[in-house]
Design a protein around this motif. Structure first.
Motif, PDB file in Angstrom:
ATOM      1  N   ARG A  82      12.324  14.734   7.613  1.00 12.93           N
ATOM      2  CA  ARG A  82      13.303  14.915   8.691  1.00 12.93           C
ATOM      3  C   ARG A  82      13.878  13.557   9.038  1.00 12.93           C
ATOM      4  NH1 ARG A  82      13.712  18.303  14.245  1.00 12.93           N
ATOM      5  NH2 ARG A  82      15.051  16.852  15.384  1.00 12.93           N
ATOM      6  N   VAL A  83      15.216  13.484   9.091  1.00 12.24           N
ATOM      7  CA  VAL A  83      15.900  12.238   9.418  1.00 12.24           C
ATOM      8  C   VAL A  83      16.814  12.493  10.612  1.00 12.24           C
ATOM      9  CG1 VAL A  83      17.393  10.393   8.596  1.00 12.24           C
ATOM     10  CG2 VAL A  83      15.853  11.549   6.990  1.00 12.24           C
ATOM     11  N   ASP A  84      16.532  11.815  11.732  1.00  5.21           N
ATOM     12  CA  ASP A  84      17.395  11.885  12.909  1.00  5.21           C
ATOM     13  C   ASP A  84      18.340  10.695  12.877  1.00  5.21           C
ATOM     14  OD1 ASP A  84      16.221  13.846  15.442  1.00  5.21           O
ATOM     15  OD2 ASP A  84      15.020  13.605  13.628  1.00  5.21           O
ATOM     16  N   ILE A  85      19.656  10.966  12.796  1.00  7.01           N
ATOM     17  CA  ILE A  85      20.667   9.912  12.652  1.00  7.01           C
ATOM     18  C   ILE A  85      21.495   9.820  13.924  1.00  7.01           C
ATOM     19  CG2 ILE A  85      22.627   9.101  11.299  1.00  7.01           C
ATOM     20  CD1 ILE A  85      21.596  10.736   8.964  1.00  7.01           C
ATOM     21  N   PHE A 118       0.858  -1.188   0.000  1.00  2.00           N
ATOM     22  CA  PHE A 118       0.000   0.000   0.000  1.00  2.00           C
ATOM     23  C   PHE A 118       0.888   1.230   0.000  1.00  2.00           C
ATOM     24  CE2 PHE A 118       0.673  -1.588   4.280  1.00  2.00           C
ATOM     25  CZ  PHE A 118       1.225  -0.494   4.918  1.00  2.00           C
ATOM     26  N   SER A 119       0.279   2.409  -0.183  1.00  2.00           N
ATOM     27  CA  SER A 119       1.032   3.663  -0.208  1.00  2.00           C
ATOM     28  C   SER A 119       0.409   4.667   0.756  1.00  2.00           C
ATOM     29  CB  SER A 119       1.041   4.264  -1.619  1.00  2.00           C
ATOM     30  OG  SER A 119       1.701   3.411  -2.527  1.00  2.00           O
ATOM     31  N   PHE A 120       1.244   5.616   1.198  1.00  2.00           N
ATOM     32  CA  PHE A 120       0.777   6.726   2.027  1.00  2.00           C
ATOM     33  C   PHE A 120       0.505   7.907   1.083  1.00  2.00           C
ATOM     34  CE2 PHE A 120       3.340   4.059   4.764  1.00  2.00           C
ATOM     35  CZ  PHE A 120       2.618   4.013   5.954  1.00  2.00           C
ATOM     36  N   ASP A 121      -0.611   7.857   0.398  1.00  2.26           N
ATOM     37  CA  ASP A 121      -0.892   8.823  -0.659  1.00  2.26           C
ATOM     38  C   ASP A 121      -1.174  10.227  -0.137  1.00  2.26           C
ATOM     39  OD1 ASP A 121      -0.575   6.945  -2.708  1.00  2.26           O
ATOM     40  OD2 ASP A 121      -2.630   6.235  -2.482  1.00  2.26           O
ATOM     41  N   LYS A 122      -1.561  10.348   1.137  1.00  2.00           N
ATOM     42  CA  LYS A 122      -1.864  11.657   1.708  1.00  2.00           C
ATOM     43  C   LYS A 122      -0.712  12.222   2.539  1.00  2.00           C
ATOM     44  CE  LYS A 122      -6.848  10.727   2.036  1.00  2.00           C
ATOM     45  NZ  LYS A 122      -8.019  10.665   2.974  1.00  2.00           N
ATOM     46  N   LEU A 123       0.361  11.466   2.670  1.00  2.16           N
ATOM     47  CA  LEU A 123       1.446  11.871   3.563  1.00  2.16           C
ATOM     48  C   LEU A 123       2.206  13.068   2.995  1.00  2.16           C
ATOM     49  CD1 LEU A 123       2.769  10.935   6.249  1.00  2.16           C
ATOM     50  CD2 LEU A 123       4.516   9.838   4.850  1.00  2.16           C
ATOM     51  N   LEU A 124       2.352  14.102   3.839  1.00  2.00           N
ATOM     52  CA  LEU A 124       3.085  15.305   3.451  1.00  2.00           C
ATOM     53  C   LEU A 124       4.362  15.497   4.269  1.00  2.00           C
ATOM     54  CD1 LEU A 124       0.092  17.808   3.108  1.00  2.00           C
ATOM     55  CD2 LEU A 124       1.226  16.495   1.298  1.00  2.00           C
ATOM     56  N   VAL A 125       4.368  15.014   5.514  1.00  2.00           N
ATOM     57  CA  VAL A 125       5.522  15.187   6.407  1.00  2.00           C
ATOM     58  C   VAL A 125       5.933  13.820   6.939  1.00  2.00           C
ATOM     59  CG1 VAL A 125       6.406  16.283   8.502  1.00  2.00           C
ATOM     60  CG2 VAL A 125       4.741  17.491   7.076  1.00  2.00           C
ATOM     61  N   LEU A 126       7.215  13.466   6.740  1.00  2.00           N
ATOM     62  CA  LEU A 126       7.742  12.183   7.191  1.00  2.00           C
ATOM     63  C   LEU A 126       8.949  12.421   8.084  1.00  2.00           C
ATOM     64  CD1 LEU A 126       7.890   9.064   7.107  1.00  2.00           C
ATOM     65  CD2 LEU A 126       9.300   9.293   5.043  1.00  2.00           C
ATOM     66  N   MET A 127       8.961  11.779   9.267  1.00  2.00           N
ATOM     67  CA  MET A 127      10.077  11.866  10.206  1.00  2.00           C
ATOM     68  C   MET A 127      10.590  10.459  10.479  1.00  2.00           C
ATOM     69  SD  MET A 127       8.416  14.674  12.798  1.00  2.00           S
ATOM     70  CE  MET A 127       6.828  13.818  12.734  1.00  2.00           C
ATOM     71  N   ILE A 128      11.904  10.288  10.381  1.00  2.00           N
ATOM     72  CA  ILE A 128      12.520   8.977  10.520  1.00  2.00           C
ATOM     73  C   ILE A 128      13.614   9.042  11.577  1.00  2.00           C
ATOM     74  CG2 ILE A 128      13.789   7.138   9.358  1.00  2.00           C
ATOM     75  CD1 ILE A 128      12.619   8.071   6.733  1.00  2.00           C
ATOM     76  N   HIS A 129      13.632   8.038  12.420  1.00  2.00           N
ATOM     77  CA  HIS A 129      14.639   7.901  13.465  1.00  2.00           C
ATOM     78  C   HIS A 129      15.477   6.669  13.123  1.00  2.00           C
ATOM     79  CE1 HIS A 129      15.349   7.488  18.109  1.00  2.00           C
ATOM     80  NE2 HIS A 129      16.446   7.611  17.419  1.00  2.00           N
ATOM     81  N   THR A 130      16.757   6.851  12.768  1.00  2.00           N
ATOM     82  CA  THR A 130      17.525   5.742  12.222  1.00  2.00           C
ATOM     83  C   THR A 130      19.021   5.942  12.451  1.00  2.00           C
ATOM     84  OG1 THR A 130      18.088   4.589  10.160  1.00  2.00           O
ATOM     85  CG2 THR A 130      17.561   6.898   9.984  1.00  2.00           C
ATOM     86  N   GLY A 131      19.780   4.871  12.257  1.00  2.00           N
ATOM     87  CA  GLY A 131      21.225   4.970  12.238  1.00  2.00           C
ATOM     88  C   GLY A 131      21.753   5.185  10.838  1.00  2.00           C
ATOM     89  N   GLY A 134      22.530   3.090   8.747  1.00  2.00           N
ATOM     90  CA  GLY A 134      23.584   2.144   8.414  1.00  2.00           C
ATOM     91  C   GLY A 134      23.123   1.193   7.327  1.00  2.00           C
ATOM     92  N   LYS A 135      23.925   0.180   7.050  1.00  2.00           N
ATOM     93  CA  LYS A 135      23.615  -0.742   5.968  1.00  2.00           C
ATOM     94  C   LYS A 135      22.333  -1.529   6.211  1.00  2.00           C
ATOM     95  CE  LYS A 135      28.357  -1.391   4.349  1.00  2.00           C
ATOM     96  NZ  LYS A 135      29.435  -2.368   4.054  1.00  2.00           N
ATOM     97  N   CYS A 136      22.027  -1.762   7.471  1.00  2.00           N
ATOM     98  CA  CYS A 136      20.804  -2.517   7.751  1.00  2.00           C
ATOM     99  C   CYS A 136      19.562  -1.632   7.720  1.00  2.00           C
ATOM    100  CB  CYS A 136      20.914  -3.223   9.104  1.00  2.00           C
ATOM    101  SG  CYS A 136      21.138  -2.106  10.505  1.00  2.00           S
ATOM    102  N   ASP A 137      19.754  -0.298   7.669  1.00  2.00           N
ATOM    103  CA  ASP A 137      18.615   0.625   7.695  1.00  2.00           C
ATOM    104  C   ASP A 137      18.273   1.210   6.334  1.00  2.00           C
ATOM    105  OD1 ASP A 137      18.461   0.327  10.448  1.00  2.00           O
ATOM    106  OD2 ASP A 137      19.813   2.005  10.839  1.00  2.00           O
ATOM    107  N   ILE A 138      19.261   1.379   5.473  1.00  2.00           N
ATOM    108  CA  ILE A 138      19.047   2.089   4.207  1.00  2.00           C
ATOM    109  C   ILE A 138      17.937   1.461   3.357  1.00  2.00           C
ATOM    110  CG2 ILE A 138      20.137   2.649   1.998  1.00  2.00           C
ATOM    111  CD1 ILE A 138      22.696   3.248   3.520  1.00  2.00           C
ATOM    112  N   PRO A 139      17.873   0.120   3.224  1.00  2.00           N
ATOM    113  CA  PRO A 139      16.745  -0.450   2.461  1.00  2.00           C
ATOM    114  C   PRO A 139      15.394  -0.124   3.077  1.00  2.00           C
ATOM    115  CG  PRO A 139      18.502  -2.059   2.700  1.00  2.00           C
ATOM    116  CD  PRO A 139      18.850  -0.929   3.592  1.00  2.00           C
TER     117      PRO A 139
END
Length: 561
Positions: free
Chosen positions: A446-449, A410-423, A425-430
């Motif tokens: 926004r990406v918090d690394i 499925f898709s987030f067709d209405k999504l305008l703002v995305l925030m991601i909390h991640t490292g 790294g190689k296991c996260d990029i996909p």
């Protein structure tokens, strides 16, 4: 009157006492002077249009003798008096008894009693000879205030935070119920369990009930005192029919088999807000209120959750559930959904929330399994209509598995703002790619690394399995991310550590190369504590090199925050 005011002010200033009385004196004087000026400027026949001022400034005539000014403080309307006193703690309200004859006992009928800042010792003017001594305890003052409450006066709100003996706590509850309390908030340190009095459940005037039990610092061992809530009493009494807000923290339900009846419309038909935290004695939570708008449950290890609310707008679930629990949510008008630190469940049922505009979900622990992958897909599918989404780092790892299995269905067709909390790294990029692929119209990212995660490698390094470097992998995803890249306008990357990691630089290069409408990329480094940033020149050099890198958008601005 002026002499009395100045005398009280100077006396309080010289003694360096509480400024409570001084504050109310100034409020009263300013109010009187301003009101007098308004009246003085009005025609005499318009005075009647000013509520309360005709009596306030009326002059007394004593058999044709010279007019004498009346006591203006004593003649303040009740509504104004209550409003003035509402800015003061209860101790200072009692001290205002020295201001005028009428105010001598006005505190005894004041509708809002707040003891959340009670002190152990104080002096209260000439209120009572029993209160002249600084060693007087707050408990005695609370008892005195409740004992002197006018028999016919109602209590609008009663707040207490601190230590209370069980007998005093019992007396306080019974007393405020007797005075038809509307809002009751108790935050009490308990040395022992306290059984809520049955009398409380007969209070038909109560609209807000907030109970919180805390363990005193002096309590030894693993003892966890709590309010003991007799569910059968609440159901049988059938008295809390006006309750709109219910917050229970560290409550022990003594008859859990009746809990389903407690959290239903038959018990609290008007309930709009419900918060449960660290409560015990319940394993399956069934919530069904027709008027419920806000529901929060946290720190409760339960095996089942069934929420049904047609008007529910906000749902927060934090640190709950066992892996085998069953979850069912029916909330067609849900607007905010927070799913935080709660375990996975194999049985999750929820419809697509059509009105959702904010969703957040993250966990700290993750065990690789097909069941957890299915649970994540089911949870995300229910959030697909949201316009703003926050995803925690462990879910990003699960999304990496979903990505190599074909991606989200499925898709987030209405999504305008995305925030991601991640490292990142190689296991996260996909996983990041999987999420961006499913957000075709996202405008802000926004990406918090966290660097300590971004540099780790383990057996889930999917990029190694694909035999691709990070830069090569990003480039391989250009076509599947095309829609996202054509809508993305604003990007903020926050690196929590000492410097901007190469992973972040590679990601920014990819966005610059393919983001056709990018307007701004903000790179920020947030260090822990007051550690100086010794790598600032190096980071500025990286930003300079990025500015020289090919940019698909001619208007993009790269800023080091």
């Amino acid at each position: 009157m002026v002499r009395k005011f100045l005398g009280l002010y100077l006396e309080g200033f010289m003694r360096k006492e509480s400024m409570g009385v001084m504050l109310v004196l100034w409020i009263v004087v300013i109010h009187v002077l301003v009101s007098y000026e308004l009246v003085r400027q009005r025609p005499e026949d318009n005075l009647r249009n000013v509520d309360g001022l005709d009596d306030l400034f009326a002059d007394k005539k004593d058999n044709g003798h010279k007019e004498q000014s009346n006591d203006r403080i004593s003649n303040l309307p009740d509504a104004i008096t209550d409003h003035i006193l509402s800015f003061l703690p209860i101790k200072s309200i009692a001290q205002t008894s020295v201001l005028s004859k009428r105010w001598r006992y006005i505190w005894s009928s004041f509708p809002s009693l707040d003891f959340s800042e009670s002190q152990v010792g104080f002096q209260i003017g000439n209120l009572s000879t029993n209160l002249h001594y600084p060693e007087t305890k707050a408990l005695e003052f609370i008892s005195l205030v409740l004992a002197r409450c006018h028999k016919r006066s109602n209590i609008q709100s009663f707040h207490f935070k601190g230590d209370l003996s069980l007998s005093c706590l019992y007396d306080c509850i019974c007393s405020v119920v007797k005075h038809k309390v509307v809002e009751l908030e108790l935050d009490v340190c308990l040395n022992y369990h306290f059984d809520m009095p049955r009398y409380l459940f007969t209070c038909d005037s109560l609209r807000t009930l907030m109970l919180k039990a805390r363990k005193p610092s002096t309590t030894l061992g693993n003892q966890k005192p709590s309010f003991r809530f007799l569910t059968s009493y609440a159901i049988a009494a059938n008295g809390l029919q006006s309750l709109c807000t219910l917050s229970l923290t560290c409550i022990r339900f003594m008859d859990g088999q009746m809990i389903a009846d407690l959290f239903s419309a038959s018990c609290f038909p008007l309930l709009k807000e419900l918060k449960l935290s660290a409560c015990e004695g319940v394993t399956y939570l069934c919530i069904s209120y027709p008027n419920l708008e806000n529901f929060t449950v946290r720190n409760m290890q339960i095996y089942g959750l069934d929420v049904s609310g047609r008007r529910l707008e906000r749902l927060q679930v934090c640190d709950c559930f066992h892996n085998s629990c069953i979850i069912t949510i029916f909330a067609p008008h849900l607007q905010k959904n927070f799913w935080e630190l709660s375990g996975f469940t194999e049985k999750f049922s929820a419809q697509n929330f059509a009105f959702l505009h904010l969703a957040s979900f993250y966990i700290h622990k993750y065990t690789k399994s097909a069941a957890n992958v299915r649970s994540t897909e089911t949870l995300l599918s229910g959030l697909s209509n949201t316009t703003k989404l926050y995803v925690g780092f462990r879910y990003i790892e699960i999304l990496s598995e979903i990505h190599f299995a074909g991606g989200l269905p499925f898709s987030f067709d209405k999504l305008l703002v995305l925030m991601i909390h991640t490292g990142l790294g190689k296991c996260d990029i996909p996983g990041v790619c999987c999420l961006l692929r499913s957000c075709p119209k996202v405008r802000a990212l926004r990406v918090d690394i966290f660097n300590n995660w971004g540099t780790q490698t383990d057996n889930r390094d999917f990029l190694d399995n694909a035999d691709l470097s990070e830069e090569e992998y990003w480039e391989s995803q250009t076509q599947v991310l095309r829609s996202c890249l054509n809508h993305l306008v604003w990007v903020k990357i926050v690196v929590r550590g000492q410097m901007i990691h190469e992973n972040a630089i590679n990601f920014v290069k990819f966005l610059l190369k393919h983001g056709s409408v990018l307007g701004k990329i903000l790179l920020s480094v947030e260090r822990e504590g007051s550690v100086p940033n010794e790598n600032l020149p190096l980071q500025e050099l990286k930003i300079h090199l990025l500015k020289e890198f090919y940019q698909a958008s001619s208007d993009v601005d790269i800023v080091l925050g």
